[in-house]
Each structure stands twice: as C-alpha cells, then as structure tokens.
Design a protein around this motif. Structure first.
Motif, mmCIF file in Angstrom:
data_model
loop_
_atom_site.group_PDB
_atom_site.id
_atom_site.type_symbol
_atom_site.label_atom_id
_atom_site.label_comp_id
_atom_site.label_asym_id
_atom_site.label_seq_id
_atom_site.Cartn_x
_atom_site.Cartn_y
_atom_site.Cartn_z
ATOM 1 N N LYS A 1 79.487 58.859 9.902
ATOM 2 C CA LYS A 1 79.873 60.035 10.680
ATOM 3 C C LYS A 1 79.483 61.326 9.956
ATOM 4 O O LYS A 1 79.534 61.414 8.723
ATOM 5 C CB LYS A 1 81.390 60.036 10.916
ATOM 6 N N ARG A 2 79.146 62.334 10.733
ATOM 7 C CA ARG A 2 78.837 63.657 10.193
ATOM 8 C C ARG A 2 80.116 64.315 9.666
ATOM 9 O O ARG A 2 81.139 64.313 10.323
ATOM 10 C CB ARG A 2 78.227 64.521 11.301
ATOM 11 N N ILE A 3 80.053 64.896 8.452
ATOM 12 C CA ILE A 3 81.208 65.615 7.903
ATOM 13 C C ILE A 3 80.893 67.093 7.652
ATOM 14 O O ILE A 3 81.805 67.890 7.468
ATOM 15 C CB ILE A 3 81.737 64.963 6.613
ATOM 16 N N TYR A 4 79.630 67.457 7.642
ATOM 17 C CA TYR A 4 79.213 68.859 7.578
ATOM 18 C C TYR A 4 77.761 68.921 8.022
ATOM 19 O O TYR A 4 77.137 67.876 8.284
ATOM 20 C CB TYR A 4 79.401 69.460 6.178
ATOM 21 N N ASN A 5 77.216 70.089 8.143
ATOM 22 C CA ASN A 5 75.861 70.249 8.642
ATOM 23 C C ASN A 5 74.851 69.493 7.776
ATOM 24 O O ASN A 5 74.838 69.640 6.554
ATOM 25 C CB ASN A 5 75.480 71.735 8.698
ATOM 26 N N ASN A 6 74.046 68.659 8.408
ATOM 27 C CA ASN A 6 72.994 67.893 7.747
ATOM 28 C C ASN A 6 73.539 66.865 6.752
ATOM 29 O O ASN A 6 72.815 66.391 5.883
ATOM 30 C CB ASN A 6 72.012 68.841 7.023
ATOM 31 N N SER A 7 74.806 66.504 6.878
ATOM 32 C CA SER A 7 75.410 65.614 5.879
ATOM 33 C C SER A 7 74.805 64.211 5.908
ATOM 34 O O SER A 7 74.550 63.618 4.852
ATOM 35 C CB SER A 7 76.926 65.535 6.078
ATOM 36 N N ILE A 8 74.585 63.657 7.093
ATOM 37 C CA ILE A 8 74.076 62.288 7.175
ATOM 38 C C ILE A 8 72.658 62.190 6.622
ATOM 39 O O ILE A 8 72.360 61.331 5.786
ATOM 40 C CB ILE A 8 74.137 61.775 8.623
ATOM 41 N N GLU B 1 76.264 61.056 14.440
ATOM 42 C CA GLU B 1 76.648 59.694 14.048
ATOM 43 C C GLU B 1 75.402 58.829 13.954
ATOM 44 O O GLU B 1 74.489 58.941 14.768
ATOM 45 C CB GLU B 1 77.628 59.109 15.066
ATOM 46 N N LEU B 2 75.375 57.975 12.947
ATOM 47 C CA LEU B 2 74.269 57.038 12.772
ATOM 48 C C LEU B 2 74.855 55.656 12.522
ATOM 49 O O LEU B 2 75.683 55.478 11.633
ATOM 50 C CB LEU B 2 73.370 57.456 11.605
ATOM 51 N N ASP C 1 72.033 58.083 -0.683
ATOM 52 C CA ASP C 1 73.170 57.938 -1.597
ATOM 53 C C ASP C 1 74.262 57.054 -0.989
ATOM 54 O O ASP C 1 74.926 56.294 -1.709
ATOM 55 C CB ASP C 1 73.746 59.305 -1.955
ATOM 56 N N ILE C 2 74.470 57.160 0.322
ATOM 57 C CA ILE C 2 75.468 56.320 0.982
ATOM 58 C C ILE C 2 75.094 54.848 0.853
ATOM 59 O O ILE C 2 75.932 54.000 0.509
ATOM 60 C CB ILE C 2 75.607 56.712 2.467
ATOM 61 N N LEU C 3 73.839 54.524 1.098
ATOM 62 C CA LEU C 3 73.398 53.134 0.976
ATOM 63 C C LEU C 3 73.524 52.640 -0.460
ATOM 64 O O LEU C 3 73.931 51.492 -0.703
ATOM 65 C CB LEU C 3 71.956 53.002 1.457
ATOM 66 N N LYS C 4 73.198 53.502 -1.414
ATOM 67 C CA LYS C 4 73.338 53.115 -2.823
ATOM 68 C C LYS C 4 74.795 52.839 -3.173
ATOM 69 O O LYS C 4 75.110 51.895 -3.913
ATOM 70 C CB LYS C 4 72.779 54.222 -3.724
ATOM 71 N N GLN C 5 75.698 53.659 -2.633
ATOM 72 C CA GLN C 5 77.120 53.471 -2.908
ATOM 73 C C GLN C 5 77.638 52.167 -2.317
ATOM 74 O O GLN C 5 78.431 51.464 -2.953
ATOM 75 C CB GLN C 5 77.931 54.643 -2.360
ATOM 76 N N ILE C 6 77.206 51.851 -1.104
ATOM 77 C CA ILE C 6 77.630 50.595 -0.495
ATOM 78 C C ILE C 6 77.126 49.418 -1.318
ATOM 79 O O ILE C 6 77.859 48.453 -1.574
ATOM 80 C CB ILE C 6 77.138 50.496 0.956
ATOM 81 N N ALA C 7 75.873 49.507 -1.773
ATOM 82 C CA ALA C 7 75.311 48.426 -2.591
ATOM 83 C C ALA C 7 76.058 48.283 -3.917
ATOM 84 O O ALA C 7 76.396 47.169 -4.335
ATOM 85 C CB ALA C 7 73.827 48.697 -2.845
ATOM 86 N N CYS C 8 76.356 49.399 -4.558
ATOM 87 C CA CYS C 8 77.048 49.365 -5.850
ATOM 88 C C CYS C 8 78.479 48.846 -5.715
ATOM 89 O O CYS C 8 79.027 48.270 -6.665
ATOM 90 C CB CYS C 8 77.052 50.762 -6.482
ATOM 91 N N ILE D 1 59.427 58.322 1.198
ATOM 92 C CA ILE D 1 59.250 59.773 1.190
ATOM 93 C C ILE D 1 59.751 60.327 -0.142
ATOM 94 O O ILE D 1 60.847 60.016 -0.581
ATOM 95 C CB ILE D 1 60.043 60.437 2.341
ATOM 96 N N LYS D 2 58.944 61.143 -0.798
ATOM 97 C CA LYS D 2 59.346 61.724 -2.076
ATOM 98 C C LYS D 2 60.476 62.732 -1.889
ATOM 99 O O LYS D 2 60.510 63.470 -0.912
ATOM 100 C CB LYS D 2 58.154 62.421 -2.742
ATOM 101 N N ASN D 3 61.373 62.751 -2.843
ATOM 102 C CA ASN D 3 62.459 63.744 -2.870
ATOM 103 C C ASN D 3 63.314 63.738 -1.606
ATOM 104 O O ASN D 3 63.621 64.775 -1.036
ATOM 105 C CB ASN D 3 61.891 65.152 -3.107
ATOM 106 N N GLY D 4 63.679 62.556 -1.159
ATOM 107 C CA GLY D 4 64.538 62.475 0.012
ATOM 108 C C GLY D 4 64.228 61.250 0.843
ATOM 109 O O GLY D 4 63.347 60.455 0.520
ATOM 110 N N SER D 5 64.955 61.111 1.929
ATOM 111 C CA SER D 5 64.766 59.959 2.807
ATOM 112 C C SER D 5 63.840 60.315 3.960
ATOM 113 O O SER D 5 63.697 61.490 4.322
ATOM 114 C CB SER D 5 66.124 59.520 3.360
ATOM 115 N N PRO D 6 63.186 59.321 4.578
ATOM 116 C CA PRO D 6 62.418 59.592 5.792
ATOM 117 C C PRO D 6 63.275 60.240 6.872
ATOM 118 O O PRO D 6 62.774 61.041 7.665
ATOM 119 C CB PRO D 6 61.943 58.194 6.216
ATOM 120 N N LEU D 7 64.555 59.904 6.897
ATOM 121 C CA LEU D 7 65.465 60.505 7.872
ATOM 122 C C LEU D 7 65.562 62.011 7.671
ATOM 123 O O LEU D 7 65.431 62.795 8.620
ATOM 124 C CB LEU D 7 66.846 59.867 7.751
#
Length: 214
Positions: free
Chosen positions: A118-125, A105-106, A131-138, A80-86
């Motif tokens: 875990k959710r930390i603010y509205n629409n955070s996940i 939670e996901l 970006d979370i997946l990229k950070q884990i990979a890095c 999906i362009k400009n974001g995740s399918p999620l």
C-alpha cells in the motif's frame, strides 16, 4: 496530443479501469511486464484535477522463494541502475503527462503467495519497492516461524484502522506508518486468522487484525 485530466476524470467515472488516455501507459505496462516476467493489469484507484493513482496487479508464474532467487541474482526486476524498473518507468510516465501519477496499491500474485503493498506517501511504492522485497526475503525465516509454515498473503504495511486491541506503546498510538519497516499482516497456511508481524523485532505480536474490504 497532451493529456487532458478533465476528460480523463469524466471517462473514469464511467469506467473504473479506464487508464488508456494516460500518455505512455501501454509502454509503461509492457516495460514492467518485460522486467518482472509477468502479466500486468492496471486499474485507476482515484483521480483529481492534478493527480491519478493507479492500482497494479502483477501476475508472476513463479513461487516466492524462486522470486527471491531471481531477484537476488539480478534476473528479476533489478536491471535498472540506481533503482527499480518500476521507479524508472513511473518517472518516465510522469514526465510525459501534466499531472502527478502515482501507485496507490501494488499486488504481486505468485503461485503460492500474494504480496499487497500500500502507498504510505508520494512515490513510496516505486521508490521503496526493491527494499521491500529485500526485507521480506531477509525476514523469511521469521515469517515462516522457522520454515514450519508458509505465508500465502503478505500485507505491507498494515494501518491503524486495520488493528483491534493491538499491543502498542502509549506514544505509538494514533500514528500512521511512516515506513514499510513497521508492521505487516501475514496469513499463514496453518492458521485461520491473520497475524501481525513486527518487522523491527523480527517476531509476531499479539493483536487482532481487521482488513478493510476496499
């Protein structure tokens, strides 16, 4: 037929996994299963008069390094362009219902690892998922202590009420995480207890971690 939040709350009190009256929920799940090559289970975490929070369990028949490879080459969850399918599908789901629907939670269940976000603010996940997946990979080389261990559970992020005797600066105490780039909880295959990973410093820090059972 419009989404009746009052009726949904009543039925949810009887069945905690009740989500079927959310308009477009089946399309939401099927689209995510297609883009993330997975089987997805949806649960209702909580609901009020103007919001519904969901729990997603994403079951993928691959290992963590394989996920990174497919993600980085655009074959997993990046079509999906400009974001995740999620994020894209959650926006569609919200547009079809008269209440705010968010993800509390996901969890991604892989063959060798699980990642709990875990959710930390509205629409955070949804907004930060890629970006979370990229950070884990890095950070993988640091998470595995130079590829000497394997993580079998990754908690992103960890909250203050999960910490005991944690090495925080005085001005950092009593502050909930504002981003997913602060501290993670990691279970490694050669260690009995969970460890605290400082994302900014790319290293493990001293402290005891108590995960809540909820």
């Amino acid at each position: 037929m419009s989404f009746n939040i009052d009726d949904f709350i009543k039925k949810s009190l009887i069945n905690l996994d009740y989500t079927k009256e959310i308009i477009g929920i089946d399309e939401f799940r099927k689209s995510l299963e297609f883009h993330y090559f997975s089987n997805i289970k949806l649960k209702r975490k909580s609901c009020t008069l103007n919001s519904v929070h969901l729990v997603l369990e994403v079951n993928c028949n691959i290992e963590l390094l394989e996920l990174f490879t497919n993600f980085n080459t655009g074959r997993w969850g990046t079509s999906i362009k400009n974001g995740s399918p999620l994020q894209y599908n959650l926006e569609i789901l919200n547009s079809r219902n008269n209440c705010n629907i968010d993800i509390e939670e996901l969890t991604i269940f892989l063959n060798d690892t699980s990642i709990v976000i875990k959710r930390i603010y509205n629409n955070s996940i949804a907004s930060q998922f890629n970006d979370i997946l990229k950070q884990i990979a890095c950070n993988y080389i640091f998470l595995t202590k130079g590829l000497t261990q394997k993580p079998y559970e990754i908690f992103v992020p960890i909250f203050e009420d999960s910490l005991d005797n944690f090495e925080l600066e005085d001005n950092q105490s009593n502050i909930l995480p504002k981003s997913y780039s602060e501290y993670w909880g990691i279970y490694l295959d050669k260690e009995d207890e969970a460890s605290i990973f400082d994302v900014q410093r790319n290293t493990y820090v001293t402290g005891n971690l108590e995960f809540l059972s909820e």
